[in-house]
Motif scaffolding. Structure first.
Motif, PDB file in Angstrom:
ATOM      1  N   ARG A   9       0.837  -1.211   0.000  1.00 13.36           N
ATOM      2  CA  ARG A   9       0.000   0.000   0.000  1.00 13.36           C
ATOM      3  C   ARG A   9       0.870   1.259   0.000  1.00 13.36           C
ATOM      4  NH1 ARG A   9      -5.483   0.510   1.597  1.00 13.36           N
ATOM      5  NH2 ARG A   9      -6.017   2.664   1.938  1.00 13.36           N
ATOM      6  N   ARG A  10       1.930   1.248   0.801  1.00 11.12           N
ATOM      7  CA  ARG A  10       2.854   2.396   0.848  1.00 11.12           C
ATOM      8  C   ARG A  10       3.530   2.600  -0.511  1.00 11.12           C
ATOM      9  NH1 ARG A  10       4.053   1.260   5.752  1.00 11.12           N
ATOM     10  NH2 ARG A  10       5.745  -0.176   5.307  1.00 11.12           N
ATOM     11  N   ALA A  11       3.955   1.513  -1.132  1.00 16.50           N
ATOM     12  CA  ALA A  11       4.608   1.607  -2.443  1.00 16.50           C
ATOM     13  C   ALA A  11       3.642   2.142  -3.495  1.00 16.50           C
ATOM     14  CB  ALA A  11       5.152   0.243  -2.856  1.00 16.50           C
ATOM     15  N   LEU A  12       2.404   1.652  -3.505  1.00 21.42           N
ATOM     16  CA  LEU A  12       1.411   2.141  -4.463  1.00 21.42           C
ATOM     17  C   LEU A  12       1.084   3.607  -4.217  1.00 21.42           C
ATOM     18  CD1 LEU A  12      -0.958  -0.952  -4.530  1.00 21.42           C
ATOM     19  CD2 LEU A  12       0.545  -0.177  -6.378  1.00 21.42           C
ATOM     20  N   GLY A  13       1.171   4.042  -2.964  1.00 22.94           N
ATOM     21  CA  GLY A  13       0.898   5.434  -2.605  1.00 22.94           C
ATOM     22  C   GLY A  13       1.934   6.415  -3.098  1.00 22.94           C
ATOM     23  N   SER A  14       3.041   5.920  -3.664  1.00 20.27           N
ATOM     24  CA  SER A  14       4.060   6.825  -4.204  1.00 20.27           C
ATOM     25  C   SER A  14       3.694   7.327  -5.599  1.00 20.27           C
ATOM     26  CB  SER A  14       5.432   6.142  -4.221  1.00 20.27           C
ATOM     27  OG  SER A  14       5.442   5.069  -5.146  1.00 20.27           O
ATOM     28  N   PHE A  15       2.554   6.855  -6.121  1.00 18.05           N
ATOM     29  CA  PHE A  15       2.057   7.345  -7.410  1.00 18.05           C
ATOM     30  C   PHE A  15       1.030   8.434  -7.117  1.00 18.05           C
ATOM     31  CE2 PHE A  15      -0.962   7.060 -11.023  1.00 18.05           C
ATOM     32  CZ  PHE A  15      -0.076   7.382 -12.041  1.00 18.05           C
ATOM     33  N   ALA A  16       1.332   9.668  -7.479  1.00 16.12           N
ATOM     34  CA  ALA A  16       0.422  10.787  -7.239  1.00 16.12           C
ATOM     35  C   ALA A  16      -0.829  10.643  -8.107  1.00 16.12           C
ATOM     36  CB  ALA A  16       1.111  12.107  -7.544  1.00 16.12           C
ATOM     37  N   THR A  17      -1.984  10.915  -7.510  1.00 10.84           N
ATOM     38  CA  THR A  17      -3.238  10.852  -8.258  1.00 10.84           C
ATOM     39  C   THR A  17      -4.054  12.100  -7.996  1.00 10.84           C
ATOM     40  OG1 THR A  17      -4.517   9.802  -6.483  1.00 10.84           O
ATOM     41  CG2 THR A  17      -3.340   8.334  -7.986  1.00 10.84           C
ATOM     42  N   GLY A  18      -4.991  12.334  -8.886  1.00 10.94           N
ATOM     43  CA  GLY A  18      -6.005  13.327  -8.634  1.00 10.94           C
ATOM     44  C   GLY A  18      -7.003  12.726  -7.655  1.00 10.94           C
ATOM     45  N   VAL A  19      -7.861  13.556  -7.101  1.00  9.16           N
ATOM     46  CA  VAL A  19      -8.880  13.089  -6.164  1.00  9.16           C
ATOM     47  C   VAL A  19     -10.236  13.331  -6.811  1.00  9.16           C
ATOM     48  CG1 VAL A  19      -9.841  13.306  -3.843  1.00  9.16           C
ATOM     49  CG2 VAL A  19      -7.389  13.680  -4.224  1.00  9.16           C
ATOM     50  N   THR A  20     -11.059  12.295  -6.818  1.00  6.11           N
ATOM     51  CA  THR A  20     -12.388  12.402  -7.404  1.00  6.11           C
ATOM     52  C   THR A  20     -13.442  11.915  -6.421  1.00  6.11           C
ATOM     53  OG1 THR A  20     -12.435  10.173  -8.359  1.00  6.11           O
ATOM     54  CG2 THR A  20     -11.433  11.905  -9.702  1.00  6.11           C
ATOM     55  N   ILE A  21     -14.656  12.350  -6.668  1.00  6.30           N
ATOM     56  CA  ILE A  21     -15.828  11.763  -6.024  1.00  6.30           C
ATOM     57  C   ILE A  21     -16.667  11.194  -7.154  1.00  6.30           C
ATOM     58  CG2 ILE A  21     -17.978  12.227  -4.779  1.00  6.30           C
ATOM     59  CD1 ILE A  21     -16.441  14.396  -3.219  1.00  6.30           C
ATOM     60  N   VAL A  22     -17.057   9.932  -7.011  1.00  7.93           N
ATOM     61  CA  VAL A  22     -17.919   9.294  -7.997  1.00  7.93           C
ATOM     62  C   VAL A  22     -19.298   9.154  -7.357  1.00  7.93           C
ATOM     63  CG1 VAL A  22     -18.296   7.277  -9.455  1.00  7.93           C
ATOM     64  CG2 VAL A  22     -15.961   8.056  -9.007  1.00  7.93           C
ATOM     65  N   THR A  23     -20.334   9.574  -8.089  1.00  4.47           N
ATOM     66  CA  THR A  23     -21.702   9.511  -7.586  1.00  4.47           C
ATOM     67  C   THR A  23     -22.569   8.717  -8.562  1.00  4.47           C
ATOM     68  OG1 THR A  23     -22.339  11.580  -8.674  1.00  4.47           O
ATOM     69  CG2 THR A  23     -21.542  11.734  -6.395  1.00  4.47           C
ATOM     70  N   ALA A  24     -23.658   8.192  -8.042  1.00  2.24           N
ATOM     71  CA  ALA A  24     -24.642   7.493  -8.867  1.00  2.24           C
ATOM     72  C   ALA A  24     -26.006   7.610  -8.197  1.00  2.24           C
ATOM     73  CB  ALA A  24     -24.265   6.023  -9.031  1.00  2.24           C
ATOM     74  N   ARG A  25     -27.021   7.297  -8.953  1.00  2.00           N
ATOM     75  CA  ARG A  25     -28.388   7.206  -8.429  1.00  2.00           C
ATOM     76  C   ARG A  25     -28.734   5.732  -8.427  1.00  2.00           C
ATOM     77  NH1 ARG A  25     -31.946   9.816  -5.255  1.00  2.00           N
ATOM     78  NH2 ARG A  25     -34.083   9.374  -5.837  1.00  2.00           N
ATOM     79  N   ASP A  26     -28.818   5.150  -7.233  1.00  2.00           N
ATOM     80  CA  ASP A  26     -29.172   3.744  -7.098  1.00  2.00           C
ATOM     81  C   ASP A  26     -30.671   3.623  -7.339  1.00  2.00           C
ATOM     82  OD1 ASP A  26     -29.673   1.114  -6.364  1.00  2.00           O
ATOM     83  OD2 ASP A  26     -28.885   1.320  -4.334  1.00  2.00           O
ATOM     84  N   PRO A  27     -31.073   2.849  -8.364  1.00  3.67           N
ATOM     85  CA  PRO A  27     -32.510   2.700  -8.612  1.00  3.67           C
ATOM     86  C   PRO A  27     -33.214   1.922  -7.511  1.00  3.67           C
ATOM     87  CG  PRO A  27     -31.260   1.218 -10.027  1.00  3.67           C
ATOM     88  CD  PRO A  27     -30.251   2.081  -9.289  1.00  3.67           C
ATOM     89  N   GLY A  28     -32.434   1.283  -6.637  1.00  6.08           N
ATOM     90  CA  GLY A  28     -32.992   0.527  -5.523  1.00  6.08           C
ATOM     91  C   GLY A  28     -33.250  -0.917  -5.904  1.00  6.08           C
ATOM     92  N   ALA A  29     -32.950  -1.797  -4.988  1.00  8.21           N
ATOM     93  CA  ALA A  29     -33.262  -3.213  -5.174  1.00  8.21           C
ATOM     94  C   ALA A  29     -34.752  -3.387  -4.911  1.00  8.21           C
ATOM     95  CB  ALA A  29     -32.427  -4.054  -4.207  1.00  8.21           C
TER      96      ALA A  29
END
Length: 164
Positions: A9-29
């Motif tokens: 996890r620490r090694a993978l964290g050395s790759f800089a990324t942008g930060v996003t929020i992903v949203t959706a509308r759950d139609p509901g089960a």
């Protein structure tokens, strides 16, 4: 060459990324009402320009996993440098992440956040198994972009671009 999860996890964290929020509308089960879902994501990336495809990955253990399995669309919000608090809110478990937030609505009632660097409205075209995650591949149906400074994440901390 097997390493413990923490080291990987620490090694993978050395790759800089942008930060996003992903949203959706759950139609509901069956028997459930439709509702909004969203989470902070740093696995977002572009895949293709022709056709315009993007992807991100959701953990199978995520509280909103089943909702994203039912959804037909999602929105990716690339966060600005001043949206750290919003990122943290959508990364917090056990709260109503949308409480008090003014939303716009996209296709099928898709929740859209304001004030982001870029916002993509996407139609899911495929889901792929990826270990303990599922990869959600989608076609971009529309987007809005600005020149705002993006929020970055590197080595477990939020960052900003350094200007040369």
């Amino acid at each position: 060459m097997t390493k413990p999860h923490a080291e990987l996890r620490r090694a993978l964290g050395s790759f800089a990324t942008g930060v996003t929020i992903v949203t959706a509308r759950d139609p509901g089960a069956e028997g459930m009402a439709a509702h909004d879902v969203g989470l902070t994501v740093n696995s977002f990336s572009s895949v293709s320009l022709e056709p315009p495809l993007v992807q991100w990955c959701i953990a199978r253990r995520a509280a909103s996993f089943e909702a994203f399995q039912r959804a037909s669309h999602y929105a990716v919000h690339v966060l600005g440098a001043d949206q750290r608090e919003l990122s943290q809110r959508f990364a917090t478990h056990g709260i109503d992440r949308f409480a008090g937030i003014e939303l716009e609505r996209g296709p099928g009632g898709l929740p859209l956040l304001s004030g982001c660097v870029t916002r993509f409205v996407c139609r899911i075209v495929e889901r792929y198994a990826g270990g303990d995650h599922v990869i959600l591949l989608a076609e971009v149906e529309g987007f809005e972009s600005s020149e705002l400074e993006p929020l970055l994440y590197l080595r477990g901390a939020y960052r900003r671009f350094a200007q040369d």
